[in-house]
Write a protein that holds these residues in place. Structure first.
Motif, PDB file in Angstrom:
ATOM      1  N   GLY A 125       1.418  -1.171  -0.251  1.00  0.00           N
ATOM      2  CA  GLY A 125       0.305  -0.308   0.033  1.00  0.00           C
ATOM      3  C   GLY A 125       1.113   1.419  -0.043  1.00  0.00           C
ATOM      4  O   GLY A 125       0.388   2.281   1.051  1.00  0.00           O
ATOM      5  N   GLY A 127       1.369   3.476  -2.054  1.00  0.00           N
ATOM      6  CA  GLY A 127       1.301   4.738  -2.374  1.00  0.00           C
ATOM      7  C   GLY A 127       1.473   4.894  -3.664  1.00  0.00           C
ATOM      8  O   GLY A 127       2.985   4.662  -4.672  1.00  0.00           O
ATOM      9  N   ASP A 148       0.475  -1.220  -4.732  1.00  0.00           N
ATOM     10  CA  ASP A 148      -0.668  -0.433  -4.661  1.00  0.00           C
ATOM     11  C   ASP A 148      -1.756  -1.307  -5.731  1.00  0.00           C
ATOM     12  O   ASP A 148      -1.722  -2.482  -6.544  1.00  0.00           O
ATOM     13  CB  ASP A 148      -0.424   1.344  -4.341  1.00  0.00           C
ATOM     14  CG  ASP A 148      -1.376   1.733  -3.227  1.00  0.00           C
ATOM     15  OD1 ASP A 148      -2.573   1.627  -4.189  1.00  0.00           O
ATOM     16  OD2 ASP A 148      -1.133   2.483  -2.413  1.00  0.00           O
ATOM     17  N   HIS A 178      -0.509  -4.932  -6.848  1.00  0.00           N
ATOM     18  CA  HIS A 178      -1.545  -5.533  -5.718  1.00  0.00           C
ATOM     19  C   HIS A 178      -2.661  -5.111  -4.713  1.00  0.00           C
ATOM     20  O   HIS A 178      -2.458  -4.536  -4.646  1.00  0.00           O
ATOM     21  CB  HIS A 178      -0.081  -6.257  -4.950  1.00  0.00           C
ATOM     22  CG  HIS A 178      -0.554  -6.944  -3.967  1.00  0.00           C
ATOM     23  ND1 HIS A 178      -1.271  -8.477  -3.947  1.00  0.00           N
ATOM     24  CD2 HIS A 178      -0.178  -7.342  -2.234  1.00  0.00           C
ATOM     25  CE1 HIS A 178      -1.300  -9.195  -2.965  1.00  0.00           C
ATOM     26  NE2 HIS A 178      -1.094  -8.523  -1.800  1.00  0.00           N
ATOM     27  N   ASP A 179      -3.991  -6.007  -4.544  1.00  0.00           N
ATOM     28  CA  ASP A 179      -4.571  -5.687  -3.275  1.00  0.00           C
ATOM     29  C   ASP A 179      -4.411  -6.457  -2.234  1.00  0.00           C
ATOM     30  O   ASP A 179      -3.978  -8.080  -2.370  1.00  0.00           O
ATOM     31  CB  ASP A 179      -5.741  -6.379  -3.732  1.00  0.00           C
ATOM     32  CG  ASP A 179      -7.476  -5.844  -3.053  1.00  0.00           C
ATOM     33  OD1 ASP A 179      -7.309  -6.257  -1.660  1.00  0.00           O
ATOM     34  OD2 ASP A 179      -8.453  -5.977  -3.064  1.00  0.00           O
ATOM     35  N   PHE A 180      -3.998  -5.775  -1.113  1.00  0.00           N
ATOM     36  CA  PHE A 180      -3.491  -6.479   0.391  1.00  0.00           C
ATOM     37  C   PHE A 180      -4.606  -7.230   0.986  1.00  0.00           C
ATOM     38  O   PHE A 180      -4.210  -7.900   2.142  1.00  0.00           O
ATOM     39  CB  PHE A 180      -2.645  -5.439   1.550  1.00  0.00           C
ATOM     40  CG  PHE A 180      -3.810  -4.175   1.539  1.00  0.00           C
ATOM     41  CD1 PHE A 180      -4.659  -3.891   1.349  1.00  0.00           C
ATOM     42  CD2 PHE A 180      -2.972  -2.981   1.027  1.00  0.00           C
ATOM     43  CE1 PHE A 180      -4.931  -3.570   1.894  1.00  0.00           C
ATOM     44  CE2 PHE A 180      -3.166  -1.650   1.639  1.00  0.00           C
ATOM     45  CZ  PHE A 180      -4.248  -1.461   1.915  1.00  0.00           C
ATOM     46  N   LYS A 195       2.699   1.714   5.742  1.00  0.00           N
ATOM     47  CA  LYS A 195       2.976   3.374   6.548  1.00  0.00           C
ATOM     48  C   LYS A 195       1.878   3.634   6.426  1.00  0.00           C
ATOM     49  O   LYS A 195       1.498   3.860   5.109  1.00  0.00           O
ATOM     50  CB  LYS A 195       4.001   3.848   5.298  1.00  0.00           C
ATOM     51  CG  LYS A 195       3.769   5.566   6.202  1.00  0.00           C
ATOM     52  CD  LYS A 195       4.567   5.848   6.131  1.00  0.00           C
ATOM     53  CE  LYS A 195       4.899   7.019   6.449  1.00  0.00           C
ATOM     54  NZ  LYS A 195       4.707   8.795   5.354  1.00  0.00           N
ATOM     55  N   SER A 196       0.994   4.155   6.920  1.00  0.00           N
ATOM     56  CA  SER A 196      -0.358   4.967   7.225  1.00  0.00           C
ATOM     57  C   SER A 196      -1.739   3.553   6.224  1.00  0.00           C
ATOM     58  O   SER A 196      -2.193   4.313   5.582  1.00  0.00           O
ATOM     59  CB  SER A 196      -0.074   5.931   6.592  1.00  0.00           C
ATOM     60  OG  SER A 196       0.584   6.787   7.571  1.00  0.00           O
ATOM     61  N   ILE A 197      -0.974   2.579   6.865  1.00  0.00           N
ATOM     62  CA  ILE A 197      -1.882   1.464   6.424  1.00  0.00           C
ATOM     63  C   ILE A 197      -2.912   0.958   7.229  1.00  0.00           C
ATOM     64  O   ILE A 197      -3.925   0.792   7.138  1.00  0.00           O
ATOM     65  CB  ILE A 197      -1.598   0.320   5.192  1.00  0.00           C
ATOM     66  CG1 ILE A 197      -1.087   0.811   4.559  1.00  0.00           C
ATOM     67  CG2 ILE A 197      -2.176  -1.021   5.130  1.00  0.00           C
ATOM     68  CD1 ILE A 197      -1.742   1.256   3.283  1.00  0.00           C
ATOM     69  N   ASN A 200      -6.097   2.688   9.007  1.00  0.00           N
ATOM     70  CA  ASN A 200      -7.135   3.413   7.696  1.00  0.00           C
ATOM     71  C   ASN A 200      -8.507   2.284   7.737  1.00  0.00           C
ATOM     72  O   ASN A 200      -9.234   1.929   7.017  1.00  0.00           O
ATOM     73  CB  ASN A 200      -7.063   2.688   6.517  1.00  0.00           C
ATOM     74  CG  ASN A 200      -5.958   4.314   6.039  1.00  0.00           C
ATOM     75  OD1 ASN A 200      -6.375   4.343   5.085  1.00  0.00           O
ATOM     76  ND2 ASN A 200      -6.258   5.475   6.356  1.00  0.00           N
TER      77      ASN A 200
HETATM   78  C1  LIG Z   1      -3.497   6.501   3.441  1.00  0.00           C
HETATM   79  S1  LIG Z   1      -2.386   6.070   1.752  1.00  0.00           S
HETATM   80  C2  LIG Z   1      -0.756   5.637   2.722  1.00  0.00           C
HETATM   81  C3  LIG Z   1       0.036   5.000   1.116  1.00  0.00           C
HETATM   82  C4  LIG Z   1       1.491   5.322   1.967  1.00  0.00           C
HETATM   83  N1  LIG Z   1       2.086   4.102   2.155  1.00  0.00           N
HETATM   84  C5  LIG Z   1       2.396   5.931   2.180  1.00  0.00           C
HETATM   85  O1  LIG Z   1       2.472   6.169   3.135  1.00  0.00           O
HETATM   86  O2  LIG Z   1       2.241   7.496   1.719  1.00  0.00           O
HETATM   87  C6  LIG Z   1      -3.205   4.434   1.427  1.00  0.00           C
HETATM   88  C7  LIG Z   1      -2.418   3.519   0.530  1.00  0.00           C
HETATM   89  O3  LIG Z   1      -3.113   1.864   0.801  1.00  0.00           O
HETATM   90  C8  LIG Z   1      -3.469   2.222  -0.786  1.00  0.00           C
HETATM   91  N2  LIG Z   1      -4.834   0.768  -0.756  1.00  0.00           N
HETATM   92  C9  LIG Z   1      -5.982   0.644  -0.333  1.00  0.00           C
HETATM   93  N3  LIG Z   1      -7.080  -0.071  -0.660  1.00  0.00           N
HETATM   94  C10 LIG Z   1      -5.863  -0.253  -1.066  1.00  0.00           C
HETATM   95  C11 LIG Z   1      -5.823  -2.446  -1.379  1.00  0.00           C
HETATM   96  N4  LIG Z   1      -6.663  -3.089  -1.287  1.00  0.00           N
HETATM   97  N5  LIG Z   1      -4.969  -2.836  -1.999  1.00  0.00           N
HETATM   98  C12 LIG Z   1      -3.946  -2.508  -2.043  1.00  0.00           C
HETATM   99  N6  LIG Z   1      -3.139  -0.612  -1.946  1.00  0.00           N
HETATM  100  C13 LIG Z   1      -4.499  -0.181  -0.925  1.00  0.00           C
HETATM  101  C14 LIG Z   1      -3.803   3.656  -1.210  1.00  0.00           C
HETATM  102  O4  LIG Z   1      -4.340   3.271  -2.881  1.00  0.00           O
HETATM  103  C15 LIG Z   1      -2.980   4.206  -1.099  1.00  0.00           C
HETATM  104  O5  LIG Z   1      -2.076   4.635  -1.536  1.00  0.00           O
END
Ligand SMILES: C[S@@+](CC[C@H](N)C(=O)[O-])C[C@H]1O[C@@H](n2cnc3c(N)ncnc32)[C@H](O)[C@@H]1O
Length: 312
Positions: A125, A127, A148, A178-180, A195-197, A200
């Motif tokens: 994730g 970004g 991401d 990739h979908d986490f 980071k910041s995942i 959320n």
């Molecule tokens: C708050 S942002 C953090 C981005 C990065 N880690 C940073 O700190 O700059 C959350 C990220 O999770 C990604 N994301 C959301 N759902 C996702 C999923 N199911 N699989 C992969 N990435 C996902 C979003 O696209 C976004 O880029």
């Protein structure tokens, strides 16, 4: 709040001429402080907490934001609607402002030289790759995969072609869709960054993400979680660090940013910022244990975890 934080730095004539582009090309902090979604949603938090359908749910479509703005989409799905183009752009620019304020230097609290040359670290994730960009310079012997959603990786590649095409061409940095919530395709890397995942997602969703990473980890893989760690308002026997007397363990008003983020995560994602105890419990359920938490209580922190390896 000081009105200076709402200042984009642009002359008023320019904003009045093109209000839709108010935050374009700015530092992003004014955009961040203009986010009205958490504030408006928080006015309906009590109704959400008393409704049996939503009270105990961690589903991201059961939050106060759906009630406040009258829809049944996740925040990100709602941002994609054509009528929300201003909000979507403001959110992207505001997150860049927040990322710049928090920085990625916290990653240097780990000694990356323990990883051999050519080791792979996956930014899950990730970004547009802000963490990866820092790490590529700080630990030049490490290769990085930024994962991401497809639309984000496509935009990320475009951005990196502008500022760091050499790292893409040499394949030291790779973007991967990739979908986490699916099994992790990179097996036994040196490390995973989140980071910041986690903040959320509610615990049941975070558990899925962490469990997929654990299934792909080797016994030596490190998990790096970057984000705020919430401090208790009362002293706890588990605190590794305490504030000096007579300050509260949370450092009082000076530490309120972390609680503001916690409330915002609840109102728009049904998620939360974690305390050391709640993060440790969540990680243990997914098969990880905390090695160390680095950084100061006042900013983002780096939690380093290892797989729990059973003897049988
Ligand atoms: C708050 S942002 C953090 C981005 C990065 N880690 C940073 O700190 O700059 C959350 C990220 O999770 C990604 N994301 C959301 N759902 C996702 C999923 N199911 N699989 C992969 N990435 C996902 C979003 O696209 C976004 O880029």
């Amino acid at each position: 709040m000081h009105s200076s934080v709402l200042d984009t730095g642009k002359p008023i004539e320019e904003i009045l001429e093109n209000p839709a582009a108010k935050h374009a090309g700015t530092h992003g902090l004014a955009a961040f402080f203009e986010f009205d979604e958490p504030a408006k949603s928080s006015t309906i938090l009590v109704e959400n907490m008393f409704d049996p359908k939503t009270a105990f749910s961690d589903n991201p479509v059961h939050t106060p934001i759906q009630r406040a703005f009258k829809h049944d989409l996740t925040l990100y799905e709602w941002f994609e609607l054509p009528e929300n183009a201003y909000r979507r752009r403001r959110f992207g620019i505001g997150m860049m402002g927040l990322a710049a304020m928090e920085g990625n230097e916290i990653l240097s609290e780990f000694d990356w030289t323990v990883f051999p040359k050519g080791s792979v670290v996956v930014d899950v994730g990730g970004g547009f790759g802000a963490s990866a960009k820092f790490l590529a310079t700080h630990a030049p012997h490490v290769n990085i995969i930024i994962q991401d959603k497809p639309e984000v990786t496509t935009a990320g590649i475009r951005a990196w072609q502008g500022h760091s095409s050499d790292l893409l061409e040499s394949k030291r940095v790779i973007f991967q869709s990739h979908d986490f919530f699916d099994p992790q395709p990179v097996k036994q890397p040196a490390g995973f960054i989140l980071k910041s995942i986690i903040h959320n997602w509610g615990d049941s969703y975070s558990l899925k993400i962490l469990t997929h990473l654990r299934a792909a980890a080797s016994p030596d893989t490190k998990l790096f979680i970057v984000g705020v760690i919430l401090q208790y308002l009362c002293p706890s026997s588990n605190d590794s660090e305490t504030s000096p007397e007579p300050l509260l363990p949370s450092y009082g008003a000076h530490g309120e940013h972390q609680y503001m983020l916690d409330m915002a995560m609840m109102t728009v994602f049904n998620a939360r910022e974690h305390t050391t105890d709640s993060l440790s419990a969540l990680l243990r359920k997914a098969g990880w244990e905390i090695d160390a938490i680095r950084g100061t209580l006042m900013g983002v922190q780096l939690t380093v975890a290892s797989p729990i390896v059973s003897d049988n």
